[in-house]
Motif scaffolding. Structure first.
Motif, PDB file in Angstrom:
ATOM      1  N   TRP A  37     -89.608 -84.759  89.362  1.00 38.19           N
ATOM      2  CA  TRP A  37     -90.954 -84.177  89.302  1.00 38.19           C
ATOM      3  C   TRP A  37     -92.062 -85.202  89.408  1.00 38.19           C
ATOM      4  O   TRP A  37     -93.098 -84.921  90.010  1.00 38.19           O
ATOM      5  N   ARG A 136     -99.146 -80.692  75.519  1.00 35.80           N
ATOM      6  CA  ARG A 136     -98.031 -79.871  76.009  1.00 35.80           C
ATOM      7  C   ARG A 136     -97.388 -80.486  77.247  1.00 35.80           C
ATOM      8  O   ARG A 136     -96.166 -80.513  77.376  1.00 35.80           O
ATOM      9  N   VAL A 137     -98.216 -80.975  78.172  1.00 33.37           N
ATOM     10  CA  VAL A 137     -97.693 -81.558  79.410  1.00 33.37           C
ATOM     11  C   VAL A 137     -96.909 -82.833  79.106  1.00 33.37           C
ATOM     12  O   VAL A 137     -95.782 -83.012  79.592  1.00 33.37           O
ATOM     13  N   GLY A 139     -95.566 -83.674  76.283  1.00 27.43           N
ATOM     14  CA  GLY A 139     -94.357 -83.260  75.562  1.00 27.43           C
ATOM     15  C   GLY A 139     -93.276 -82.796  76.520  1.00 27.43           C
ATOM     16  O   GLY A 139     -92.109 -83.171  76.392  1.00 27.43           O
ATOM     17  N   ALA A 140     -93.653 -82.001  77.509  1.00 31.79           N
ATOM     18  CA  ALA A 140     -92.682 -81.513  78.497  1.00 31.79           C
ATOM     19  C   ALA A 140     -92.102 -82.671  79.308  1.00 31.79           C
ATOM     20  O   ALA A 140     -90.907 -82.700  79.591  1.00 31.79           O
ATOM     21  N   ILE A 141     -92.946 -83.630  79.674  1.00 33.46           N
ATOM     22  CA  ILE A 141     -92.478 -84.787  80.443  1.00 33.46           C
ATOM     23  C   ILE A 141     -91.456 -85.588  79.637  1.00 33.46           C
ATOM     24  O   ILE A 141     -90.404 -85.961  80.159  1.00 33.46           O
ATOM     25  N   ARG A 143     -89.654 -84.563  77.020  1.00 36.57           N
ATOM     26  CA  ARG A 143     -88.430 -83.785  76.810  1.00 36.57           C
ATOM     27  C   ARG A 143     -87.555 -83.868  78.060  1.00 36.57           C
ATOM     28  O   ARG A 143     -86.333 -84.025  77.961  1.00 36.57           O
ATOM     29  N   HIS A 144     -88.175 -83.815  79.236  1.00 33.61           N
ATOM     30  CA  HIS A 144     -87.458 -83.970  80.503  1.00 33.61           C
ATOM     31  C   HIS A 144     -86.819 -85.358  80.587  1.00 33.61           C
ATOM     32  O   HIS A 144     -85.649 -85.490  80.963  1.00 33.61           O
ATOM     33  N   ARG A 147     -83.792 -85.428  78.398  1.00 27.92           N
ATOM     34  CA  ARG A 147     -82.682 -84.677  79.008  1.00 27.92           C
ATOM     35  C   ARG A 147     -82.007 -85.518  80.084  1.00 27.92           C
ATOM     36  O   ARG A 147     -80.776 -85.549  80.173  1.00 27.92           O
TER      37      ARG A 147
END
Length: 160
Positions: A37, A136-137, A139-141, A143-144, A147
């Motif tokens: 991404w 939020r963005v 945090g999502a990055i 978490r990705h 993973r």
């Protein structure tokens, strides 16, 4: 007064500290975590540099943050505050979106052959109204990223 946000992430990885540090200590490693991404650019002289060889407390270089590897969405200005080779770093940078960006990463041994990788982030957005969205963005990055790290090295399950 601008609001500061903090986030924390941890992953138990099924690989020794040295193996994980070797993989994550370069821009190539950063981009392996961010992909597919996002991608961050680096000048040729910094692209292959290891984090433990970078200068401290001096601006290193500026990097485009590219969505899909193509579209610029931010400009990040790297500066390292401290590095504990093979174990940790502390980045204090700025970007177009962040007046303050602090990223502390630590890799600690766990069990006989695993480790725990932690990321602690503290940031202050330049535009206060974007703070909740950026939290939020980001945090999502991250978490990705975690993973991707767990997929690459496996999860340490024997200690759960």
């Amino acid at each position: 007064m601008p609001r500061t946000y903090s986030l924390h992430f941890a992953s138990e990885l099924n690989a020794p500290v040295e193996v994980v540090w070797d993989a994550v200590g370069t821009m190539k490693g950063v981009n392996a975590e961010l992909g597919p991404w996002l991608r961050m650019t680096a000048p040729p002289e910094a692209a292959g540099q290891r984090i433990e060889d970078a200068p401290l407390r001096t601006p290193m270089f500026s990097s485009w943050v590219l969505l899909g590897g193509v579209f610029p969405i931010d400009r990040h200005h790297f500066m390292l505050a401290a590095v504990e080779p093979g174990r940790a770093f502390w980045e204090e940078s700025t970007s177009w979106s962040q007046m303050r960006w602090e990223h502390r990463r630590r890799i600690a041994p766990r069990g006989d052959s695993g480790c725990v990788l932690t990321d602690a982030l503290t940031f202050t957005p330049r535009l206060g109204a974007l703070g909740p969205v950026l939290k939020r963005v980001i945090g999502a990055i991250f978490r990705h990223r975690h993973r991707r790290l767990r997929r690459r090295f496996g999860e340490l399950t024997s200690l759960r």
